[in-house]
Design a protein around this motif. Sequence first.
Motif, mmCIF file in Angstrom:
data_model
loop_
_atom_site.group_PDB
_atom_site.id
_atom_site.type_symbol
_atom_site.label_atom_id
_atom_site.label_comp_id
_atom_site.label_asym_id
_atom_site.label_seq_id
_atom_site.Cartn_x
_atom_site.Cartn_y
_atom_site.Cartn_z
ATOM 1 N N PRO A 79 0.816 -1.228 0.000
ATOM 2 C CA PRO A 79 0.000 0.000 0.000
ATOM 3 C C PRO A 79 0.843 1.268 0.000
ATOM 4 C CG PRO A 79 -0.831 -1.599 1.606
ATOM 5 C CD PRO A 79 0.488 -2.116 1.127
ATOM 6 N N ALA A 80 2.007 1.235 0.662
ATOM 7 C CA ALA A 80 2.850 2.431 0.729
ATOM 8 C C ALA A 80 3.366 2.817 -0.652
ATOM 9 C CB ALA A 80 4.018 2.192 1.685
ATOM 10 N N GLU A 81 3.869 1.836 -1.414
ATOM 11 C CA GLU A 81 4.367 2.143 -2.756
ATOM 12 C C GLU A 81 3.237 2.527 -3.695
ATOM 13 O OE1 GLU A 81 7.578 -0.019 -4.668
ATOM 14 O OE2 GLU A 81 7.754 -1.282 -2.887
ATOM 15 N N ARG A 82 2.071 1.892 -3.525
ATOM 16 C CA ARG A 82 0.937 2.229 -4.381
ATOM 17 C C ARG A 82 0.489 3.671 -4.122
ATOM 18 N NH1 ARG A 82 -0.154 0.341 -9.012
ATOM 19 N NH2 ARG A 82 0.269 -1.772 -8.220
ATOM 20 N N LYS A 83 0.578 4.103 -2.869
ATOM 21 C CA LYS A 83 0.223 5.486 -2.536
ATOM 22 C C LYS A 83 1.206 6.462 -3.172
ATOM 23 C CE LYS A 83 -0.703 8.526 1.400
ATOM 24 N NZ LYS A 83 -0.754 8.633 2.890
ATOM 25 N N VAL A 84 2.490 6.101 -3.171
ATOM 26 C CA VAL A 84 3.492 6.955 -3.806
ATOM 27 C C VAL A 84 3.228 7.052 -5.305
ATOM 28 C CG1 VAL A 84 5.932 7.158 -4.351
ATOM 29 C CG2 VAL A 84 5.239 6.502 -2.053
ATOM 30 N N LEU A 85 2.881 5.929 -5.929
ATOM 31 C CA LEU A 85 2.586 5.928 -7.360
ATOM 32 C C LEU A 85 1.395 6.829 -7.695
ATOM 33 C CD1 LEU A 85 3.003 2.307 -8.796
ATOM 34 C CD2 LEU A 85 4.105 4.403 -9.581
ATOM 35 N N ILE A 125 9.616 4.832 -4.590
ATOM 36 C CA ILE A 125 10.091 5.286 -3.277
ATOM 37 C C ILE A 125 9.808 6.769 -3.176
ATOM 38 C CG2 ILE A 125 12.063 5.449 -1.724
ATOM 39 C CD1 ILE A 125 13.354 3.178 -3.359
ATOM 40 N N GLY A 126 9.150 7.170 -2.097
ATOM 41 C CA GLY A 126 8.757 8.569 -1.949
ATOM 42 C C GLY A 126 9.384 9.236 -0.755
ATOM 43 N N VAL A 183 9.934 11.751 -5.607
ATOM 44 C CA VAL A 183 9.556 10.358 -5.843
ATOM 45 C C VAL A 183 10.617 9.735 -6.730
ATOM 46 C CG1 VAL A 183 7.913 8.801 -6.964
ATOM 47 C CG2 VAL A 183 7.075 10.672 -5.558
ATOM 48 N N MET A 184 11.100 8.566 -6.326
ATOM 49 C CA MET A 184 12.055 7.820 -7.140
ATOM 50 C C MET A 184 11.328 6.641 -7.780
ATOM 51 S SD MET A 184 15.599 5.886 -6.031
ATOM 52 C CE MET A 184 16.378 7.408 -5.487
ATOM 53 N N LEU A 185 11.246 6.669 -9.113
ATOM 54 C CA LEU A 185 10.563 5.631 -9.874
ATOM 55 C C LEU A 185 11.617 4.751 -10.543
ATOM 56 C CD1 LEU A 185 7.649 4.748 -10.693
ATOM 57 C CD2 LEU A 185 7.954 6.105 -12.771
ATOM 58 N N ILE A 186 11.536 3.448 -10.286
ATOM 59 C CA ILE A 186 12.539 2.503 -10.790
ATOM 60 C C ILE A 186 11.860 1.479 -11.692
ATOM 61 C CG2 ILE A 186 14.315 0.837 -10.153
ATOM 62 C CD1 ILE A 186 14.475 2.208 -7.415
#
Length: 272
Positions: free
Chosen positions: A42-48, A111-112, A117-120
């Motif tokens: 959920p944390a990464e989905r929120k950042v996305l 990663i936020g 935000v870092m998108l990999i």
Amino acid sequence: MSPPHTATSVRLLVLAVQLVLLVCGSQARDDTKRCKLFSESPAERKVLSLLEPLTNKTFSVETTSDKESYTYQFQVCGDVGKTVGAGLVQIDHTEKKLETVLGLYTVTQAIGGSDWVMLIYSNGTKYDGHCSKEMRKAIVMISCNRGVEMGKLEVVLEERERDRDCFYLFELDSSAVCPALPSQLSAGSIILIIGFVLLSVYLICGFLYQRLIVGAKGVQQFPNYVFWTQVGNLAADGCNVVCRTQGPEEEPPTYRGVSTEPEERDDYLLPM
């Protein structure tokens, strides 16, 4: 109002409501769900979800050196180039438009931070001789810039002088990842704004209903006209009771002046 006219008005209202719902539904789309997280959380989905304003937009940047010329194309959770699932590609102009996939959005990490935000994207095309022939990986650093909605993609570096964990690094500025500014409105101001909005909705919807459905004209189009008229009369009566006196004013009693001439009855007191 005739029945056909009433039916037409009802259809117009229904169509208007459907149009509003359609617009709201289109604005509520979530294109970032096309990204498949390497490890769902959920944390990464929120950042996305912060990157939703950047979806369906292709960002491009071209680099040129003495013997090399490349174009990089990037999308947030979207396809670029000829490979399905490719989120970031490199097009080599020196070798007949050779396309190299730098990362797939089907293997994503997000990663936020407070304002970035870092998108990999991982599982790109394998290296031919560098980095132990592992698959390429692209990192896009998206930083807060309140003055830019969608900035330009910039190439920072390609790190391939190592045995493992090589990567391409890109930068992009956007206001989408900026933290929300604290509200400057007081509680009283918010209550007034909410009250004004509710009052506006009441008046507009009531006017349309009275006009289109009931067929009222003139002041009768005002919603609940009879009720508000009674409220006004009651308020006027209350003001009359509190602020005004009732009945004619009575003059306070005053003293009667003394006459300088003797009254006739004094004559009887004189001796005969």
